[in-house]
Design a protein around this motif. Structure first.
Motif, PDB file in Angstrom:
ATOM      1  N   PHE A  51      -7.161   4.270  -0.800  1.00 54.65           N
ATOM      2  CA  PHE A  51      -5.904   4.815  -1.318  1.00 54.65           C
ATOM      3  C   PHE A  51      -5.784   6.310  -1.047  1.00 54.65           C
ATOM      4  O   PHE A  51      -4.712   6.793  -0.683  1.00 54.65           O
ATOM      5  N   SER A  57      -2.647   7.465   1.265  1.00 52.51           N
ATOM      6  CA  SER A  57      -1.652   8.300   0.587  1.00 52.51           C
ATOM      7  C   SER A  57      -1.655   9.724   1.124  1.00 52.51           C
ATOM      8  O   SER A  57      -0.897  10.562   0.627  1.00 52.51           O
ATOM      9  N   THR A  58      -2.504  10.003   2.113  1.00 50.33           N
ATOM     10  CA  THR A  58      -2.651  11.318   2.779  1.00 50.33           C
ATOM     11  C   THR A  58      -3.104  12.400   1.812  1.00 50.33           C
ATOM     12  O   THR A  58      -2.879  13.594   2.072  1.00 50.33           O
ATOM     13  N   LEU A  86       2.303   1.678   3.674  1.00 46.99           N
ATOM     14  CA  LEU A  86       2.386   2.367   2.384  1.00 46.99           C
ATOM     15  C   LEU A  86       3.672   3.179   2.281  1.00 46.99           C
ATOM     16  O   LEU A  86       4.268   3.274   1.206  1.00 46.99           O
ATOM     17  N   ILE A  93       6.383   2.805  -0.598  1.00 49.40           N
ATOM     18  CA  ILE A  93       6.881   3.941  -1.378  1.00 49.40           C
ATOM     19  C   ILE A  93       8.401   4.030  -1.286  1.00 49.40           C
ATOM     20  O   ILE A  93       9.086   4.325  -2.274  1.00 49.40           O
TER      21      ILE A  93
END
Length: 305
Positions: free
Chosen positions: A209, A213-214, A249, A253
Motif C-alpha cells: 500500500f 499510494s506513492t 489504485l 481513488i
C-alpha cells in the motif's frame, strides 16, 4: 447582491467545512501516531543507548571517534547497497535493473530514499528527468485507468444485457473488479515479497500500500537487500506491478472521489430544497396585516357611481 448571496454563490461555507474536516482528520492522525509510536520510539532510543555503552565497554580499543567512523562506514555501505557480511561485496544498487526501478520510482513520485544520485551530473539529470517524466507518467496512468474503466463498463453492459438488471449488475461488476484488483495487486505481491524478502504478511501488505499510494517511506524496499540474490525477473515483475498497480489504485481513488462528490451534491440539493421550502412557506405565510388587507379587498365589492 448582498454578502449572503455572495457567500452562497462562492460556496465559502462548504469550503471552510471541508478544510476544517481536513485539518481535524490530520490532527487526529497525528494524535493516533503519537500515542502508538511515541512510547515505542523512546524505548528504541533507550535500547540503542544501552547497546552503545555495552559496545564501547566490550571493545575497549573502540572509542567514541572510532564508533562514529564505523557508523559512517555502515551508513555509506547502506546507501550504495553493499553487504558488510562476509568477505564479499555485491554489485550495489546501480545495476541496470535496479536503476530502471529507481527511474520508475522517480516518475511515479514514490521516492523511497534508499538510493539517490550522488554525482552532480546524475542529480541534474534526475531533476530534468522528473520534470518531464512525472507529467508523462500521470498522462499514461490516466489513459490506462480509463481503458480499465472502459473494459469494466463493457463487461457491465454485456452482463446487463443478459440479466436486464442495471443496478445489481453494475454493483456486482464493480465488486468483482475491486476484489480482483485487490488479489492481483495486494495479495499476490504480498505472498511474493514474503517469500523473497523474508517479511511478515503485515509488513508485506503495508509495503504494497505504501508503494502503490506513492507515499514511499523507504523503511521497506523490495529488491534492495545486499545480502540476498534476487532472480533476474524480480525487478521486471516489480516495475510491472508498480505501473499497473498505480493505474488500478488511481482508478479506485477516482471512484471513491466520485462517490464522495455525489454524496456532497446530494446533501447540497437536500439542503437547498429544505431552504427553498422554508422560503416558500414563509412567503405563503406572509404578514398577517397584509393578508387581512388582501382579504378585505377581495370581499369588498367595487364602488359604482
Amino acid at each position: 447582491m448582498g454578502i449572503k448571496e455572495m457567500l452562497n454563490l462562492a460556496w465559502v461555507p462548504s469550503i471552510l467545512m471541508l478544510g476544517l474536516v481536513y485539518v481535524v482528520y490530520v490532527l487526529i492522525g497525528g494524535v493516533v501516531f503519537w500515542k502508538l509510536e511515541g512510547d515505542l520510539g523512546e524505548k528504541d532510543i533507550s535500547r540503542l543507548v544501552v547497546n552503545k555503552k555495552r559496545l564501547l565497554t566490550t571493545y575497549t580499543c573502540l572509542n567514541q571517534d572510532g564508533l562514529e567512523e564505523v557508523a559512517q562506514v555502515v551508513q555509506d555501505a547502506s546507501k550504495v547497497g553493499l553487504s558488510l557480511k562476509g568477505n564479499y561485496t555485491t554489485d550495489g544498487f546501480w545495476k541496470f535493473t535496479s536503476s530502471a526501478v529507481f527511474a520508475a520510482t522517480v516518475v511515479t513520485t514514490i521516492g523511497y530514499g534508499n538510493m539517490s544520485p550522488s554525482s552532480t551530473a546524475g542529480q541534474i539529470f534526475c531533476v530534468f528527468f522528473a520534470l518531464f517524466g512525472i507529467p508523462l507518467n500521470m498522462v499514461v496512468l490516466n489513459r490506462v485507468g480509463k481503458y480499465m474503466l472502459v473494459i469494466e463498463r463493457n463487461i457491465s453492459d454485456f452482463v446487463q444485457g443478459k440479466t436486464r438488471r442495471r443496478r445489481c449488475t453494475r454493483f456486482f461488476v464493480h465488486l468483482v473488479s475491486y476484489l480482483s484488483g485487490t488479489v492481483l495487486f495486494f495479495v499476490v505481491p504480498m505472498l511474493v515479497f514474503q517469500q523473497h524478502e523474508g517479511w511478515t504478511y503485515s509488513q508485506a501488505i503495508y509495503y504494497c500500500f505504501i508503494t502503490l499510494s506513492t507515499i514511499g517511506f523507504g523503511d521497506f524496499v523490495a529488491d534492495s537487500n545486499p545480502d540476498k540474490v534476487y532472480p533476474e525477473w524480480y525487478s521486471v515483475l516489480m516495475a510491472s506491478w508498480i505501473f499497473f498497480g498505480l493505474a488500478w489504485l488511481a482508478l479506485l481513488i477516482n471512484h471513491s472521489m466520485d462517490i464522495l462528490e455525489r454524496l456532497n451534491t446530494h446533501f447540497k440539493q437536500r439542503w437547498a430544497g429544505q431552504k427553498q421550502e422554508e422560503e416558500c412557506g414563509s412567503a405563503e405565510g406572509g404578514n398577517p396585516e397584509t393578508q387581512v388587507e388582501e382579504e378585505d379587498e377581495i370581499k369588498t365589492p367595487p364602488i359604482t357611481q
